[in-house]
Design an enzyme around this catalytic site. Structure first.
Site, PDB file in Angstrom:
ATOM      1  N   SER A  82       0.840  -1.094   0.117  1.00 52.17           N
ATOM      2  CA  SER A  82       0.168  -0.352  -0.121  1.00 52.17           C
ATOM      3  C   SER A  82       1.018   1.516  -0.696  1.00 52.17           C
ATOM      4  O   SER A  82       1.968   1.757   0.818  1.00 52.17           O
ATOM      5  CB  SER A  82      -0.940  -0.043   1.285  1.00 52.17           C
ATOM      6  OG  SER A  82      -1.502  -0.903   1.179  1.00 52.17           O
ATOM      7  N   GLN A  83      -0.066   2.174  -0.331  1.00 55.75           N
ATOM      8  CA  GLN A  83       0.970   3.603  -0.598  1.00 55.75           C
ATOM      9  C   GLN A  83       0.988   4.351   0.856  1.00 55.75           C
ATOM     10  O   GLN A  83       0.167   3.946   1.890  1.00 55.75           O
ATOM     11  CB  GLN A  83      -0.250   4.271  -1.084  1.00 55.75           C
ATOM     12  CG  GLN A  83       0.172   5.849  -1.282  1.00 55.75           C
ATOM     13  CD  GLN A  83      -0.932   6.738  -1.772  1.00 55.75           C
ATOM     14  OE1 GLN A  83      -1.676   6.632  -2.513  1.00 55.75           O
ATOM     15  NE2 GLN A  83      -0.524   7.928  -1.754  1.00 55.75           N
TER      16      GLN A  83
END
Ligand code: SAH
Length: 217
Positions: free
Chosen positions: A64-65
């Site tokens: 994920s970011q």
């Protein structure tokens, strides 16, 4: 080639960017500072490890970011006594961040390959309070329940009942909710004797939460 100085500047910018985007919780910022994201991306992506973007990992999944990791972690309000369940181990990065804030983290992943790789990283980093389980996270981990907090890192089309059942009263679950191919939002559910209170937050894009353990390794 990146030098050590470049890496230090990259990590300082990484933290500054999180603050600039509104992450304010000191514990969350400390955890984001402590966990080396470069250890959780593919070798070819190491130079971009501190850029604020999601990246591909094995098994067609994504890490994920960082902003979304910090945002969801902040919404989860983890305390040092908490038992936390994460659904969707993936690279292990989010579990590592949670492990710096919680008492114990149980993380479940449907791909054995990803679960094994994450376990190896946790050992190397000395993160001894994370247990990785292979299986279907839609069913939760009943043998380790109940949990004070649950974080789901794949998009659910509806709220998985088994998970809310594994929350303590007063417990919270944060998850992306929405169609697999469309707009998803971060939702927080707080469990009380009267039922679940729902709050909606930011729009996100996650890989789908899929039923069953993955057949391919
Ligand atoms: N938290 C991860 C994000 C990985 S992407 C990280 O920090 O890197 C989401 C992960 O959820 C994928 O690895 C995917 O295989 C896993 N997943 C999807 N559905 C699942 C399910 N039902 N049970 C367990 N894991 C699941």
């Amino acid at each position: 080639m990146t030098t050590l100085a470049d890496q230090r500047i990259g990590r300082m910018e990484f933290l500054l960017n999180l603050r600039r985007r509104g992450i304010a919780d000191a514990g969350v910022l400390r955890a984001m500072d402590e966990v080396p994201r470069d250890q959780f991306v593919r070798d070819e992506d190491i130079e971009a490890a501190y850029a604020d973007q999601a990246m591909p990992i094995a098994c067609g999944q994504t890490i994920s970011q960082p902003y979304v990791v910090a945002y969801m972690t902040e919404r989860l309000a983890v305390e040092p006594t908490h038992r936390v369940l994460e659904v969707g181990t993936g690279s292990g990065y989010q579990a590592a961040v949670l492990s710096r804030l919680a008492h114990v983290v149980v993380s479940i992943e449907r791909y054995r390959t990803l679960a094994d790789a994450a376990r190896t990283k946790f050992e190397a980093l000395g993160y001894g309070n994370i247990e990785v389980v292979v299986g279907d996270g839609l069913k939760g981990v009943p043998e380790r329940a109940p949990f004070d907090r649950i974080l789901v890192t794949a998009a659910a089309e509806s709220i998985p009942r088994a998970l809310t059942e594994q929350l303590v009263e007063g417990g919270m679950m944060v998850l992306p909710v929405g169609p697999h191919d469309g707009a998803q939002i971060i939702v927080r559910l707080t469990k009380s004797a009267q039922g679940l209170v729902r709050e909606n937050f930011i729009a996100v894009r996650f890989v789908p939460l899929l039923p069953g353990q993955a057949r391919e390794l």
